[in-house]
Design a protein around this motif. Structure first.
Motif, short mmCIF file in Angstrom:
data_model
loop_
_atom_site.label_atom_id
_atom_site.label_comp_id
_atom_site.label_asym_id
_atom_site.label_seq_id
_atom_site.Cartn_x
_atom_site.Cartn_y
_atom_site.Cartn_z
N GLN A 103 42.57 37.64 35.03
CA GLN A 103 42.60 39.09 34.85
C GLN A 103 42.17 39.87 36.09
O GLN A 103 42.76 40.89 36.41
CB GLN A 103 41.77 39.50 33.64
CG GLN A 103 42.37 39.03 32.34
CD GLN A 103 41.54 39.45 31.15
OE1 GLN A 103 40.54 40.13 31.28
NE2 GLN A 103 41.98 39.05 29.97
N ASP A 104 41.15 39.40 36.81
CA ASP A 104 40.69 40.13 37.99
C ASP A 104 41.75 40.15 39.08
O ASP A 104 42.02 41.19 39.68
CB ASP A 104 39.38 39.54 38.52
CG ASP A 104 38.22 39.77 37.56
OD1 ASP A 104 38.25 40.77 36.81
OD2 ASP A 104 37.29 38.94 37.57
N VAL A 106 44.98 39.64 38.71
CA VAL A 106 46.14 40.40 38.23
C VAL A 106 45.90 41.89 38.37
O VAL A 106 46.78 42.63 38.81
CB VAL A 106 46.46 40.02 36.76
CG1 VAL A 106 47.49 40.97 36.18
CG2 VAL A 106 46.97 38.59 36.68
N LYS A 107 44.71 42.36 38.04
CA LYS A 107 44.39 43.79 38.20
C LYS A 107 44.55 44.22 39.65
O LYS A 107 45.10 45.28 39.95
CB LYS A 107 42.97 44.08 37.71
CG LYS A 107 42.84 44.11 36.21
CD LYS A 107 41.39 44.37 35.82
CE LYS A 107 41.19 44.19 34.35
NZ LYS A 107 39.78 44.37 33.95
N ARG A 108 44.01 43.40 40.58
CA ARG A 108 44.14 43.74 42.01
C ARG A 108 45.61 43.77 42.43
O ARG A 108 46.05 44.66 43.16
CB ARG A 108 43.37 42.73 42.86
CG ARG A 108 41.89 42.94 42.87
CD ARG A 108 41.19 42.14 43.98
NE ARG A 108 41.45 40.72 43.94
CZ ARG A 108 40.73 39.84 43.23
NH1 ARG A 108 39.73 40.23 42.49
NH2 ARG A 108 41.04 38.55 43.27
N LEU A 110 48.26 44.30 40.52
CA LEU A 110 48.95 45.43 39.91
C LEU A 110 48.62 46.73 40.63
O LEU A 110 49.50 47.58 40.85
CB LEU A 110 48.60 45.55 38.43
CG LEU A 110 49.23 44.49 37.53
CD1 LEU A 110 48.67 44.62 36.12
CD2 LEU A 110 50.73 44.62 37.52
N LYS A 111 47.36 46.89 41.03
CA LYS A 111 46.99 48.10 41.80
C LYS A 111 47.72 48.14 43.12
O LYS A 111 48.17 49.18 43.56
CB LYS A 111 45.49 48.14 42.02
CG LYS A 111 44.72 48.62 40.83
CD LYS A 111 43.25 48.74 41.18
CE LYS A 111 42.50 49.29 39.98
NZ LYS A 111 41.07 49.48 40.30
#
Length: 112
Positions: A103-104, A106-108, A110-111
């Motif tokens: 998740q971490d 993927v968040k980076r 996606l941003k």
């Protein structure tokens, strides 16, 4: 308005192999990055002129958890868009639901 790029595999004899067969195999063998690279290459080859002529149109591609977990994902997507000569919004990404994701990371991604 847009469309989704779907990969199909046709054997030399003309027989179609369903994505339901070859995608899980590619996932099991950590080959989805190579599959995605092929999809991006085909998209650039086949769709770039259309997307340049129709700037409000987009094409979506499916990305696996393996793709989203790669630190180089944003750069790969950016490079594809730049090489195609289209606006960033011309390429949409969709996440498949087959595999769990970091998740971490993927968040980076996606941003970015």
């Amino acid at each position: 308005m847009g469309a989704e790029a779907l990969l199909r595999w046709r054997r030399d004899g003309g027989e179609l192999v369903s994505p339901d067969i070859f995608i899980p195999v590619a996932e099991r063998h950590q080959l989805m990055g190579q599959v995605t690279d092929k999809v991006l290459a085909l998209l650039a080859r086949d769709a770039a002129p259309f997307l340049r002529d129709h700037p409000d149109f987009y094409i979506a591609i499916n990305l696996s958890a393996e793709d989203f977990n790669r630190a180089d994902l944003p750069g790969r997507l950016h490079e594809c868009v730049v090489n195609m000569g289209v606006r960033r919004g011309a390429l949409h990404v969709e996440a498949t639901e087959r595999v769990f994701m970091d998740q971490d990371l993927v968040k980076r991604n996606l941003k970015a």
